[in-house]
Design an enzyme around this catalytic site. Structure first.
Site, PDB file in Angstrom:
ATOM      1  N   ASP A  52       0.818  -1.212   0.000  1.00  0.00           N
ATOM      2  CA  ASP A  52       0.000   0.000   0.000  1.00  0.00           C
ATOM      3  C   ASP A  52       0.851   1.261   0.000  1.00  0.00           C
ATOM      4  O   ASP A  52       2.074   1.217   0.208  1.00  0.00           O
ATOM      5  CB  ASP A  52      -0.906   0.020   1.236  1.00  0.00           C
ATOM      6  CG  ASP A  52      -1.998  -1.027   1.160  1.00  0.00           C
ATOM      7  OD1 ASP A  52      -2.332  -1.444   0.039  1.00  0.00           O
ATOM      8  OD2 ASP A  52      -2.495  -1.439   2.220  1.00  0.00           O
ATOM      9  N   TYR A 110       7.092  -9.721   7.475  1.00  0.00           N
ATOM     10  CA  TYR A 110       6.876  -8.277   7.644  1.00  0.00           C
ATOM     11  C   TYR A 110       7.359  -7.856   9.029  1.00  0.00           C
ATOM     12  O   TYR A 110       7.354  -8.650   9.977  1.00  0.00           O
ATOM     13  CB  TYR A 110       5.379  -7.936   7.545  1.00  0.00           C
ATOM     14  CG  TYR A 110       4.808  -7.913   6.153  1.00  0.00           C
ATOM     15  CD1 TYR A 110       4.795  -6.731   5.401  1.00  0.00           C
ATOM     16  CD2 TYR A 110       4.238  -9.055   5.597  1.00  0.00           C
ATOM     17  CE1 TYR A 110       4.245  -6.696   4.131  1.00  0.00           C
ATOM     18  CE2 TYR A 110       3.684  -9.037   4.322  1.00  0.00           C
ATOM     19  CZ  TYR A 110       3.693  -7.856   3.599  1.00  0.00           C
ATOM     20  OH  TYR A 110       3.148  -7.832   2.344  1.00  0.00           O
TER      21      TYR A 110
END
Length: 596
Positions: A52, A110
């Protein structure tokens, strides 16, 4: 034309995410433009993770096709000279022509960084979320553990996400706290690894951990949120600036088997036959009905994505899947039973029948058992592995009287392992839901070996235990582990006539019945069939079982293997269960297209 992989790192602050958009510049757009200019071609990259706006990466992966003569490993150097300073290629190399960064088995990792202190630190302003209220790190750590394992992450997915499957597997979830600085602040890093993530999933989990750290709810509440599947119960979506995609690691070789155990389901997924037979097997031991269709569809897509042409599905709790997943029973085009799930059609392929022989009512018909090879033909002997040596039995056909005198059952030795494998794979390769046997596997059934093989490549996801303590582990990687004490490995034998191998046999104690001996496998080399050798091995097995104090011999046979079933019936076996062990098959009719 060749395909090149890029390892891409970027500071996402100035970009509207990875994927090309109309309203702003993106990382994908910059790579396309600069690669096209460098190579003189119209280049379109495909990214593994479409991050994003504001999200960063240390190891995103992209691929593209090109006609250039520049070596794949050199492209990173040339491209970096053209890219802006907030995007860099950390490596490049040529990959297989069919490599797709999103459709290969991989583990993504992540990190979400939080600076928890009284004042914001300028050096952290672009890649760390500043949070000034005091957080309880220990509670955050406890809460993070509940995310490990296979779960439905509906509660941690943005409500605007267009996704049908919300189950993901998390291998590792932890909160790491740095040392406290002079101002009383410290850097907290939430690290999570899994086989895939939903839209905004990591940021929502991070927001939930922050809520836990503030004491808004106890760590155990996380498990309730996961089970409930309600987005409104989870925490807010944390700001994008704190999130970084650290790396994507692709599996070089598939684990032989995935074994999943949690409160909702218990299943195994066999991948070892995808390359060998283009088959995958989903064995469901337990699954809540509301998750059953999702599980079957998800694993079917996985199997076909990995290259399988067929997937076989069995549910031991719900044998007649067609009745559970379809309101009424249907008939397929071939007149057989089938059900549909998602976009797939599953046809009843076969049943597995259990057949028993009661040794009290139907004792063995062996006339004599003679000593192991090399000993006197008239002496009787048992070795530690059981009865072996020559076997005289009435079941061999009369015309084979000479061969009858030379028919022998011998324990499998190391030197016979290759022959054992060859016969096994010839006999059973065409049978559905039977796995090919490797020399390494067969070697552990040889009688000199006192250990059984480590479970190479088996990955267990979620072991029975306290909530929040489930772990994912790869039991072995084929390293230095030497195995464990022999307990459940079948004992293997070979049948010979005049020194020539004619068949194979392996037996073990039945797990579910202390009075039964299980025939793990029995096969006869093609040119030696119809001569009574299969029946002779069954009689030897009955004699061996009787010598061990067993009351029954048991085995399983596919409903498609009618010749074997007929042989077992002649040998005194009778069917004790049918209709409870059904395998359904779905076929992949799609063809691999161009990269898209």
């Amino acid at each position: 034309m060749k395909r090149v992989m890029l390892i891409v790192a970027y500071d996402g602050t100035a970009y509207c995410g990875w994927q090309i958009q109309k309203n702003g510049i993106t990382v994908e757009q910059v790579l396309n433009e600069q690669l096209s200019a460098l190579l003189g071609e119209d280049i379109r990259v495909i990214g593994a993770s479409r991050t994003d706006a504001g999200v960063h990466a240390m190891g995103n992966v992209a691929v593209f096709d090109t006609k250039t003569r520049i070596p794949g490993e050199k492209i990173s150097y040339a491209l970096n000279q053209r890219l802006p300073e907030d995007i860099r290629i950390l490596g490049s190399r040529e990959v297989e022509a069919d490599f797709h960064p999103r459709y290969r088995n991989s583990t993504k990792t992540y990190e979400y960084r939080i600076y928890n202190g009284p004042f914001e630190v300028p050096l952290y302003r672009s890649n760390t979320y500043f949070f000034h209220r005091k957080l309880d790190v220990e509670k955050m750590r406890q809460a993070a553990g509940y995310f490990e394992g296979e779960h439905d992450f509906s509660a941690f997915c943005s409500v605007h996400a267009q996704v049908r499957e919300t189950t993901r597997t998390i291998y590792r979830s932890e909160v790491i706290a740095g040392e406290e600085d002079p101002q009383g602040g410290r850097l907290l890093t939430f690290r999570i690894s899994g086989n895939g993530f939903l839209y905004n999933m990591v940021r929502i989990i991070a927001g939930t951990l922050i809520e836990t750290g503030l004491g808004k709810y106890p760590p155990e509440r996380v498990k309730e949120i996961i089970d409930g599947g309600n987005r409104g119960e989870a925490g807010p979506c944390a700001p994008a600036k704190g999130l970084t995609l650290m790396c994507i690691v692709y599996e070089e070789t598939l684990a032989d088997e995935l074994y999943v155990y949690n409160e909702r389901m218990h299943y195994s997924f066999t991948q070892s036959q995808i390359k060998r037979k283009k088959e995958a097997y989903l064995n469901i031991f337990r699954c809540e009905e509301r998750w059953l269709e999702d599980l079957i569809v998800r694993m079917t897509k996985k199997a076909f994505r990995l290259g399988a042409k067929h997937i076989y599905v069995r549910d031991k709790e719900t044998p007649a899947l067609s009745q559970t997943l379809a309101p009424s029973r249907h008939n397929g085009f071939d007149g057989g039973e089938f059900f549909t799930a998602g976009d797939f059609r599953y046809v009843l392929d076969h049943e597995v029948w259990q057949m028993d022989r009661d040794l009290r009512a139907n004792p063995p018909v062996c006339r004599a058992k003679v000593a192991p090879e090399g000993d006197s033909e008239k002496s009787e002997q048992k070795d530690s592995a059981g009865l072996c040596g020559r076997l005289y039995t009435d079941v061999l056909r009369p015309e084979n009287e000479k061969e009858q005198q030379a028919f022998e059952i011998r324990p499998l030795r190391r030197e016979g392992v290759l022959q054992f494998c060859e016969i096994y794979n010839k006999c059973f390769y065409s049978q559905p839901c039977t796995m090919t046997l490797t020399e390494e596997q067969a070697a552990f059934m040889a009688h000199e070996v006192k250990t059984c093989p480590p479970e190479n490549g088996r990955r267990e996801i979620g072991e029975p235990g306290e909530a929040g303590t489930e772990k994912t582990r790869k039991l072995t990687d084929g390293g230095e582990e030497q195995g464990v004490l022999l307990t459940d490995t079948p004992r293997a034998y070979m049948a010979y006539v005049n020194g020539n191998p004619v068949g194979i046999l392996a037996v073990k104690d039945a797990d579910w019945d202390a009075d039964a001996l299980l025939v793990w496998t029995l096969g006869v080399e093609g040119k030696y069939r119809q001569k009574g050798y299969g029946r002779a091995m069954l009689e030897w097995t009955a004699a061996y079982a009787q010598s061990q104090g067993k009351k029954r011999v048991t085995l399983e046979v596919s409903s498609r293997n009618k010749k074997a079933a007929a042989l077992y019936e002649k040998a005194g076996f009778y069917r004790i269960r049918s209709g409870e062990n059904r395998w359904y098959r779905a076929d992949d009719h799609k063809k691999q297209g161009a990269l898209s």
